[in-house]
Design a protein around this motif. Structure first.
Motif, mmCIF file in Angstrom:
data_model
loop_
_atom_site.group_PDB
_atom_site.id
_atom_site.type_symbol
_atom_site.label_atom_id
_atom_site.label_comp_id
_atom_site.label_asym_id
_atom_site.label_seq_id
_atom_site.Cartn_x
_atom_site.Cartn_y
_atom_site.Cartn_z
ATOM 1 N N ASP A 177 0.870 -1.179 0.000
ATOM 2 C CA ASP A 177 0.000 0.000 0.000
ATOM 3 C C ASP A 177 0.900 1.219 0.000
ATOM 4 O O ASP A 177 1.157 1.835 1.030
ATOM 5 C CB ASP A 177 -0.923 -0.022 1.211
ATOM 6 N N ILE A 178 1.402 1.525 -1.165
ATOM 7 C CA ILE A 178 2.455 2.526 -1.327
ATOM 8 C C ILE A 178 1.910 3.934 -1.178
ATOM 9 O O ILE A 178 1.029 4.347 -1.909
ATOM 10 C CB ILE A 178 3.146 2.362 -2.698
ATOM 11 N N GLN A 179 2.447 4.658 -0.223
ATOM 12 C CA GLN A 179 2.101 6.061 -0.053
ATOM 13 C C GLN A 179 3.266 6.941 -0.482
ATOM 14 O O GLN A 179 3.095 8.107 -0.766
ATOM 15 C CB GLN A 179 1.725 6.350 1.401
ATOM 16 N N LEU A 180 4.473 6.370 -0.516
ATOM 17 C CA LEU A 180 5.648 7.146 -0.910
ATOM 18 C C LEU A 180 5.699 7.378 -2.409
ATOM 19 O O LEU A 180 6.279 8.344 -2.881
ATOM 20 C CB LEU A 180 6.930 6.429 -0.454
ATOM 21 N N THR A 181 5.098 6.473 -3.175
ATOM 22 C CA THR A 181 5.055 6.616 -4.626
ATOM 23 C C THR A 181 3.595 6.742 -5.024
ATOM 24 O O THR A 181 2.931 5.746 -5.288
ATOM 25 C CB THR A 181 5.682 5.389 -5.317
ATOM 26 N N PRO A 182 3.058 7.952 -5.027
ATOM 27 C CA PRO A 182 1.635 8.113 -5.341
ATOM 28 C C PRO A 182 1.287 7.505 -6.697
ATOM 29 O O PRO A 182 2.056 7.581 -7.647
ATOM 30 C CB PRO A 182 1.449 9.631 -5.373
ATOM 31 N N ALA A 183 0.132 6.873 -6.737
ATOM 32 C CA ALA A 183 -0.413 6.280 -7.955
ATOM 33 C C ALA A 183 0.482 5.193 -8.552
ATOM 34 O O ALA A 183 0.542 5.029 -9.761
ATOM 35 C CB ALA A 183 -0.726 7.357 -8.990
ATOM 36 N N SER A 184 1.170 4.440 -7.713
ATOM 37 C CA SER A 184 1.945 3.299 -8.193
ATOM 38 C C SER A 184 1.014 2.386 -8.975
ATOM 39 O O SER A 184 -0.069 2.039 -8.519
ATOM 40 C CB SER A 184 2.544 2.540 -7.008
ATOM 41 N N ARG A 185 1.410 1.983 -10.162
ATOM 42 C CA ARG A 185 0.566 1.147 -11.016
ATOM 43 C C ARG A 185 0.835 -0.334 -10.714
ATOM 44 O O ARG A 185 1.336 -1.077 -11.554
ATOM 45 C CB ARG A 185 0.810 1.490 -12.479
ATOM 46 N N SER A 186 0.520 -0.723 -9.482
ATOM 47 C CA SER A 186 0.823 -2.082 -9.046
ATOM 48 C C SER A 186 -0.384 -2.763 -8.393
ATOM 49 O O SER A 186 -0.224 -3.663 -7.584
ATOM 50 C CB SER A 186 2.009 -2.064 -8.082
ATOM 51 N N MET A 187 -1.597 -2.341 -8.765
ATOM 52 C CA MET A 187 -2.811 -2.943 -8.220
ATOM 53 C C MET A 187 -3.458 -3.822 -9.286
ATOM 54 O O MET A 187 -3.504 -3.464 -10.459
ATOM 55 C CB MET A 187 -3.795 -1.859 -7.777
ATOM 56 N N GLU A 188 -3.936 -4.989 -8.846
ATOM 57 C CA GLU A 188 -4.650 -5.908 -9.724
ATOM 58 C C GLU A 188 -5.991 -6.241 -9.084
ATOM 59 O O GLU A 188 -6.079 -6.390 -7.862
ATOM 60 C CB GLU A 188 -3.843 -7.187 -9.936
ATOM 61 N N VAL A 189 -7.027 -6.358 -9.911
ATOM 62 C CA VAL A 189 -8.369 -6.653 -9.418
ATOM 63 C C VAL A 189 -8.906 -7.871 -10.172
ATOM 64 O O VAL A 189 -8.996 -7.853 -11.398
ATOM 65 C CB VAL A 189 -9.314 -5.448 -9.609
ATOM 66 N N PHE A 190 -9.244 -8.919 -9.418
ATOM 67 C CA PHE A 190 -9.766 -10.157 -9.981
ATOM 68 C C PHE A 190 -11.220 -10.341 -9.551
ATOM 69 O O PHE A 190 -11.472 -10.559 -8.361
ATOM 70 C CB PHE A 190 -8.947 -11.365 -9.500
ATOM 71 N N PRO A 191 -12.179 -10.257 -10.476
ATOM 72 C CA PRO A 191 -13.562 -10.597 -10.141
ATOM 73 C C PRO A 191 -13.633 -12.101 -9.869
ATOM 74 O O PRO A 191 -13.157 -12.901 -10.689
ATOM 75 C CB PRO A 191 -14.354 -10.227 -11.394
ATOM 76 N N VAL A 192 -14.188 -12.493 -8.720
ATOM 77 C CA VAL A 192 -14.127 -13.903 -8.319
ATOM 78 C C VAL A 192 -15.465 -14.414 -7.773
ATOM 79 O O VAL A 192 -16.319 -13.647 -7.362
ATOM 80 C CB VAL A 192 -13.040 -14.135 -7.236
ATOM 81 N N ARG A 193 -15.557 -15.737 -7.768
ATOM 82 C CA ARG A 193 -16.603 -16.460 -7.048
ATOM 83 C C ARG A 193 -15.883 -17.571 -6.291
ATOM 84 O O ARG A 193 -14.995 -18.232 -6.840
ATOM 85 C CB ARG A 193 -17.620 -17.074 -8.017
ATOM 86 N N VAL A 194 -16.255 -17.757 -5.034
ATOM 87 C CA VAL A 194 -15.645 -18.832 -4.251
ATOM 88 C C VAL A 194 -16.174 -20.154 -4.788
ATOM 89 O O VAL A 194 -17.377 -20.422 -4.762
ATOM 90 C CB VAL A 194 -15.955 -18.685 -2.744
ATOM 91 N N GLY A 195 -15.268 -20.971 -5.311
ATOM 92 C CA GLY A 195 -15.627 -22.274 -5.853
ATOM 93 C C GLY A 195 -15.716 -23.332 -4.771
ATOM 94 O O GLY A 195 -16.609 -24.171 -4.777
ATOM 95 N N SER A 196 -14.779 -23.275 -3.832
ATOM 96 C CA SER A 196 -14.796 -24.239 -2.734
ATOM 97 C C SER A 196 -14.005 -23.684 -1.556
ATOM 98 O O SER A 196 -13.152 -22.814 -1.715
ATOM 99 C CB SER A 196 -14.207 -25.586 -3.165
ATOM 100 N N ARG A 197 -14.334 -24.194 -0.406
ATOM 101 C CA ARG A 197 -13.591 -23.884 0.813
ATOM 102 C C ARG A 197 -13.530 -25.162 1.624
ATOM 103 O O ARG A 197 -14.557 -25.791 1.893
ATOM 104 C CB ARG A 197 -14.282 -22.783 1.626
ATOM 105 N N SER A 198 -12.328 -25.589 1.968
ATOM 106 C CA SER A 198 -12.212 -26.834 2.715
ATOM 107 C C SER A 198 -11.018 -26.792 3.655
ATOM 108 O O SER A 198 -9.999 -26.166 3.357
ATOM 109 C CB SER A 198 -12.100 -28.031 1.769
ATOM 110 N N ALA A 199 -11.181 -27.472 4.771
ATOM 111 C CA ALA A 199 -10.095 -27.589 5.736
ATOM 112 C C ALA A 199 -9.010 -28.480 5.159
ATOM 113 O O ALA A 199 -9.274 -29.370 4.354
ATOM 114 C CB ALA A 199 -10.615 -28.183 7.043
ATOM 115 N N THR A 200 -7.775 -28.208 5.555
ATOM 116 C CA THR A 200 -6.678 -29.099 5.198
ATOM 117 C C THR A 200 -6.287 -29.858 6.463
ATOM 118 O O THR A 200 -6.323 -29.299 7.555
ATOM 119 C CB THR A 200 -5.471 -28.320 4.647
ATOM 120 N N TYR A 201 -5.942 -31.112 6.293
ATOM 121 C CA TYR A 201 -5.615 -31.959 7.442
ATOM 122 C C TYR A 201 -4.221 -32.529 7.280
ATOM 123 O O TYR A 201 -3.829 -32.923 6.183
ATOM 124 C CB TYR A 201 -6.631 -33.106 7.570
ATOM 125 N N THR A 202 -3.500 -32.565 8.381
ATOM 126 C CA THR A 202 -2.177 -33.160 8.364
ATOM 127 C C THR A 202 -1.818 -33.590 9.787
ATOM 128 O O THR A 202 -2.301 -33.014 10.767
ATOM 129 C CB THR A 202 -1.122 -32.166 7.832
#
Length: 166
Positions: free
Chosen positions: A113-138
């Motif tokens: 979240d760069i404040q030292l370099t105003p308007a840094s062109r380093s943001m990406e936006v991905f429109p998403v839908r959660v396909g799955s959510r699951s616990a991992t076990y080990t």
């Protein structure tokens, strides 16, 4: 481009947000949208990130004049994308936010979240839908985690200006 380069590690710098909605039709969030109840900073809870990148599928264009097969750009496609989170024994806030079928936007600030370099062109936006959510076990000696897989629902926006602080 000069001969020096300020290299960095994404860990501790890059920021990852989930936004329920973005008002602008071009899917560019405002500073207020990143920091309100509409936006959740997921960075501190993420153990691992996969995907959130575009790939171009080349189209082969062989011809009879050469034994070399050239190609041209084809369709763009998003990689399979997911976050692995640390599980919170006392709260299910993240699980509720990212339950299966939920739609929203993953916003990545690659250089932080760069404040030292105003308007840094380093943001990406991905429109998403959660396909799955699951616990991992080990049985290994590691913290409890769960994985959220996302479907990228439309073309991501890349190299956007990080919104300035108000």
């Amino acid at each position: 481009m000069g001969t020096t380069q300020e290299r960095y590690s994404r860990r501790g710098v890059s920021r990852f947000y989930f936004l329920k909605a973005i008002a602008a039709p071009n899917n560019v969030p405002t500073r207020a949208e990143l920091g309100t109840t509409n936006g959740t900073d997921l960075s501190a809870f993420i153990s691992d990130v996969e995907g959130f990148a575009l790939e171009n599928t080349a189209i082969d264009t062989p011809d009879m004049a050469s034994s070399f097969t050239s190609n041209i750009p084809g369709e763009n496609k998003a990689d399979n994308s997911s976050f692995t989170f640390y599980e919170d024994k006392g709260s299910d806030t993240l699980e509720a936010l990212l339950s299966q079928g939920v739609e929203g936007f993953v916003v990545i600030l690659r250089k932080g979240d760069i404040q030292l370099t105003p308007a840094s062109r380093s943001m990406e936006v991905f429109p998403v839908r959660v396909g799955s959510r699951s616990a991992t076990y080990t049985a290994a000696n590691e913290p409890a985690k769960f994985k959220v897989s996302f479907n990228i629902t439309s073309e991501p926006a890349q190299d956007l200006a990080v919104p300035a602080a108000s």
